[in-house]
Write a protein that holds these residues in place. Structure first.
Motif, short mmCIF file in Angstrom:
data_model
loop_
_atom_site.label_atom_id
_atom_site.label_comp_id
_atom_site.label_asym_id
_atom_site.label_seq_id
_atom_site.Cartn_x
_atom_site.Cartn_y
_atom_site.Cartn_z
N ALA A 1 0.92 -1.13 0.06
CA ALA A 1 0.09 0.00 0.04
C ALA A 1 0.79 1.37 0.05
O ALA A 1 2.12 1.28 0.59
CB ALA A 1 -0.92 0.10 1.28
N VAL B 1 -2.02 1.93 -10.92
CA VAL B 1 -2.51 0.81 -10.54
C VAL B 1 -1.47 -0.59 -10.95
O VAL B 1 -1.12 -1.35 -10.01
CB VAL B 1 -3.85 0.38 -11.25
N ASP C 1 0.48 -3.06 -8.60
CA ASP C 1 0.38 -4.42 -8.81
C ASP C 1 1.62 -5.31 -9.36
O ASP C 1 1.43 -6.54 -9.43
CB ASP C 1 -0.85 -4.62 -9.51
N ASN D 1 -4.15 5.44 -1.14
CA ASN D 1 -4.75 4.10 -1.63
C ASN D 1 -6.15 4.18 -1.96
O ASN D 1 -6.52 3.35 -3.01
CB ASN D 1 -4.53 3.30 -0.42
N ASP D 2 -6.79 4.94 -1.58
CA ASP D 2 -8.17 5.11 -1.79
C ASP D 2 -8.35 5.57 -3.37
O ASP D 2 -9.21 5.10 -4.01
CB ASP D 2 -8.99 6.21 -0.94
N ASP E 1 -7.56 2.50 -5.56
CA ASP E 1 -8.62 1.61 -5.47
C ASP E 1 -9.85 2.11 -6.30
O ASP E 1 -10.51 1.36 -7.22
CB ASP E 1 -8.99 1.39 -4.05
N ALA F 1 -8.71 1.51 -9.66
CA ALA F 1 -8.57 0.09 -9.91
C ALA F 1 -10.15 -0.35 -10.39
O ALA F 1 -10.34 -1.26 -10.97
CB ALA F 1 -7.88 -0.57 -8.89
N SER F 2 -11.17 0.22 -9.53
CA SER F 2 -12.36 -0.43 -9.33
C SER F 2 -13.37 0.25 -10.57
O SER F 2 -14.33 -0.11 -10.51
CB SER F 2 -13.00 -0.14 -7.98
#
Lengths: 364, 364, 364, 364
Positions: free
Chosen positions: D14, D44, D48, D344-345, D348, D351-352
């Motif tokens: 993270a 992202v 990853d 990190n939010d 995310d 990524a989402s």
């Protein structure tokens, strides 16, 4: 330590040999001992004052071949290989292309950077040993050195010289397709190499128009399939080109003569929808008269100016001499070699068209 | 059955309405009842005798829109769909492009086939009803008809007319990149559509140079971001263009004025390495003076002539009006409509620049 | 009057000689007495049923040379010169390109007209004497005849044949610049001519990859500077190409093999920013696996499909044989000549790669 | 003096906020106080571990906008104007393009120099404050700064961000002609800007294929004339594209999705003789299956990879936002702003696909 260099003190002055102190080499710099430096039409213009912005006194000689006599720090070629003392090299005469201006970064006009400086032309003798007519040439940091490829004799490369490099650029602009007919206007060093490169490109018919007769004869050795002398009036020359092209004109016409009217003539010689490249107008010799309806619009023709040369043209010129040097008599373009003290004779021989190109050999 | 058509008997003669017999339709032929026929600068040149090889007496009007009144055999559009009586169509004014000559087959110069004939220009009245200033137009077999796309009002298409079609071709030659600056020389019908298409292409700055003032105002409605009148001397115009382009000149300059000197001016307005398209020189109005060193060679510029138009330009012009017709006031380029008997008034209005374009409505 | 022609009755059938009635010539038609007709890889595919939409029974032979034995009306070449009985000609095997569809007129994809018919492939024996493996070939009206240029021996042209014509098109797509390195995948007739034309274009290194060994040896005679056999694994071939190109890959790779994986291999062999031309995939032999990140996107590469050929490629092929026929052993590409009754032997010799190309001589 | 920066310590870790010492500025260096730094799909991938050669720990954020807080020596923009403290700028994230290698000088592949380093990607935290997710960013000497043009709001430029810059490059490769149909595969930040730039270029139909629905809705605001969701099977998507293009496929297809199969689908969606640009394959996500006969050779199609971006694309992106920013909702591409501690939010949310793009505002 001093070196001797032929110097033109001012417009119209004869070249005189002067002594210069050896440069102190900063990191990234080198010193070449000159093997060959060329005398081209630009040098005659320089002596005669036909170029603007030249910082006399001047050590002419923009394209040269030399041996690395000293260097400071690690200098590498574009493949990452380090140069050593003793290596035989040439160098891109254009220096200080900034890679930081609108032309370099946005329009990508690699030969139109306003910051560029040219050895032997826009660097003067007060700037240092920055011309080829000298026993030694100072390679400032950042000057792009090129190693002679295996199999390339320096005398063959310098025979092609700046004319060959210019011709490589002109060929890029000409985009000749296999089998197309080409007319080359001008039989000087640039025109000769354009004839050779057109022939190597698989052109179908390569017609050289120019003079005098010895140059036309040489053009045939370079690959011209026909030649036409300037003693013939332009209308008759056009008639011959039309006859050889079934009445249509040539697919591509490349102007390498320097005469303003040659551009107008080129438009008369090209076929409908053909292409004209203008690479011979290196000094301002005035205007020509063009009929836009008949010569541009109705012909649906394309005209491309072609200025200077960049690193890629030097690099590829060397590669072409490596590959085709045994087929093309570049070396013989410059059979007359002159010591430094006879630089004026070299200039006169070029100016009078007695030779196609002259070579200065400062260390012989 | 006869039809009335406005006819120019000889060079300099006023247009007079004459009666012509209806053509007998061979297989593949059709007859249009004319809705709109345009009056463009070429028609003024035709009346004044400035085009060579025109077979007077002549029924002018090369671009027109009509309704199919009769046809013989099955006629299809390029998508294979049959035309029916009652369909509203335009047609490619260029006929008999041979598809069998060197230009058609080898050099692929689609507008330079020597066999092409043009309705209203190189077909004369003795050949039949082959011009648009007529109640009916004879579509000879092989003439390429184009259906008005859904949503295209004939009056909007004819407002663009031949100028729009020429502009589509000029845009192909100009290859404007998103955000580039464009100067358009000439504010007549061709120039107006070039301004509109440059703006639609995402040009960054679109500067129209021409006159008179009403045309420049209209150019702003077509998308010009700036306009410059001809009352300003060329050097001052150039200064404005340089000021708007950080001193460099425009990326692309498109000449659509017809004045030979505009080509030389275009070369002064374009940036180093830029492009000039010459599409306005439709008649021979003499020569201009060009300095090859300063204006072509050193600028490393590209100049492209652009002659005529082919089917693709007509087809795409219709598609563009279908897509962008609500944004671009093509219809208002031609607000003045004239009956057949007033064709001379239409010519005079165009010649005097009182209107940008005039329209003949033979059946109103 | 009847003529004998080798005919493939159905997929997989052996060629058998059949008798056909002479065609009645409409205006614009002609009859050729066949001198040479070629047997190429496509003919093997035709026998084996690997092409869709073929109207068996079929008289194969799409490219041929013959003598005009009869004609009706005036037939002219593209220069306007009339053909006479006794003239030695070839012809564009593609007929009925409509010049009236979206592909012909708008996108100008000269080889993608959906109406085109091909002699010996999509015309069947029921349509008439429309294949070259016949004593006589019927030139339907509109078929484009081409005169053998002065100095072109029919046997040299047919040696190049359809492979040469395809190669001319591939060269247009490849746009090789003087001195660039070229890899040619495939050493069949198309690959051989691409090697020759690359060499004539002044390519710097011309590496032929294929097999068997006799073809690679021939490729050297055509101008290859290096050859690599298929017995070497692809990774080793790539290593050799990289070694010859300073680790970078070739400037241009031309796929002329027909094997789907060759396209993926081509992408491994080309340098960053280079060009791949795909002209060998004439039948559907399935898919290949390509990694878009590694092989396309990150390499910033350009890939161009190249389908069929049009008139310009035939015309220019003849011009190239006229100009370069003495330097390039096209004639020897097809040393084995077969009479009509031995057409199966010819097919077998091509299928087994015993010969690079076979020729049918129906009237010997 | 220290600055806080969000740091990814290793693959999969993270982001955590760490403190870094301020850099000492050498001559030619500057320090930016960050206004906005973007979070894009590459970030992202970085978290990853899907990119090779990344020197973790890493401060991500390759495109950012900031205020010059300090500088040493005179730094100039490409027009020669000096930068001052307080100027709002962005910078070319690619640094150390060498201008001295084969790619830079001979093949002129401006995005393929092997020496290039990228802020936030190939510079690691051990190299210094060389990523945008930081209160301050160190501009090393030679980094190319670009001033926000008048009228450009930083939030609008960063909304476009690296996706816009990539799109400018893709448009250069796509060479869309006025009125041509375009399909864009992918509705992320790159795809959105390609839709907008296609529309600004005068494309006729701009079809966005992607998902989820909120992105397709946004694409319509960017100029898409139609959208297709990925829930529809590829064959049905192709049927819709064909229906909208009279059965032919799109003139140009631009892949901006990152899915390998999208390249194969692009080839199914393009018309014969059309063009496919591949600019979405930024990480290695494996291979796709392509049928060279059906998808490349017979289609006579052109495929162009498009890697990275150079200075010209940044410069022109800024100019385009200056000119068209009021028409195109770039600012709304990135409505969610996150402080450093919530990086990190932001990752995310990207990524989402909850947001199209997220922005880090380190100093708010």
């Amino acid at each position: 330590m001093t070196y001797r260099a032929a110097t033109i003190a001012s417009v119209g002055a004869a070249a005189r040999t002067e002594e210069y102190a050896a440069p102190e080499l900063e990191p990234g710099a080198a010193l070449l001992h000159t093997l060959f430096a060329e005398v081209c039409g630009t040098d005659v213009h320089l002596r005669d004052g036909r170029l603007a912005g030249v910082p006399y006194p001047l050590i002419p000689g923009h394209v040269a071949v030399g041996v690395i006599a000293a260097h400071r720090g690690v200098l590498r070629d574009i493949h990452g290989q380090a140069f050593n003392d003793g290596d035989v090299v040439t160098f891109l005469d254009v220096h200080e292309t900034c890679n930081n201006c609108y032309e370099c970064l946005v329009t990508k006009q690699t030969t139109r950077c306003p910051h560029r400086k040219v050895y032997g032309i826009t660097y003067g003798a007060h700037d240092g040993l920055l011309g080829g007519w000298s026993e030694a040439i100072w390679m400032k940091p950042g000057v792009k050195l090129l190693r002679m490829p295996q199999g390339v004799e320096p005398a063959a490369f310098i025979g092609g010289g700046c004319g060959l490099v210019t011709a490589v650029h002109a060929m890029d602009r000409a985009e000749i397709k296999l089998g197309q007919s080409v007319v080359v206007l001008g039989a000087g060093p640039v025109g000769q190499s354009i004839v050779a490169l057109s022939s190597l490109s698989g052109a179908g018919d390569v017609i050289a128009i120019g003079g005098p007769q010895n140059r036309l004869s040489f053009a045939q050795r370079m690959g011209a399939t026909a030649t036409i002398g300037l003693e013939m009036p332009p209308a008759e020359r056009a008639a011959i080109v039309r006859e050889r092209t079934r009445g249509r004109g040539a697919d591509v016409v490349i102007e390498a003569s320097g005469a303003p009217d040659a551009v107008s003539q080129a438009l008369d010689l090209v076929r409908d929808g053909g292409r004209v490249v203008v690479c011979g107008q290196y000094t301002d010799r005035g205007a020509t008269s063009i009929n836009p309806h008949l010569q541009i619009n109705k012909k649906h023709v394309e005209i491309r100016g072609c200025w200077g040369s960049d690193y890629s043209h030097f690099y590829r010129a060397l590669e072409l001499v490596a590959r085709f040097g045994s087929k093309v008599p570049w070396r013989e373009l410059a059979v007359k070699h002159y010591p430094l003290d006879e630089a004026n004779d070299a200039l006169d021989a070029v100016a009078s068209q007695e030779v196609i190109k002259a070579i200065i050999t400062p260390n012989l």
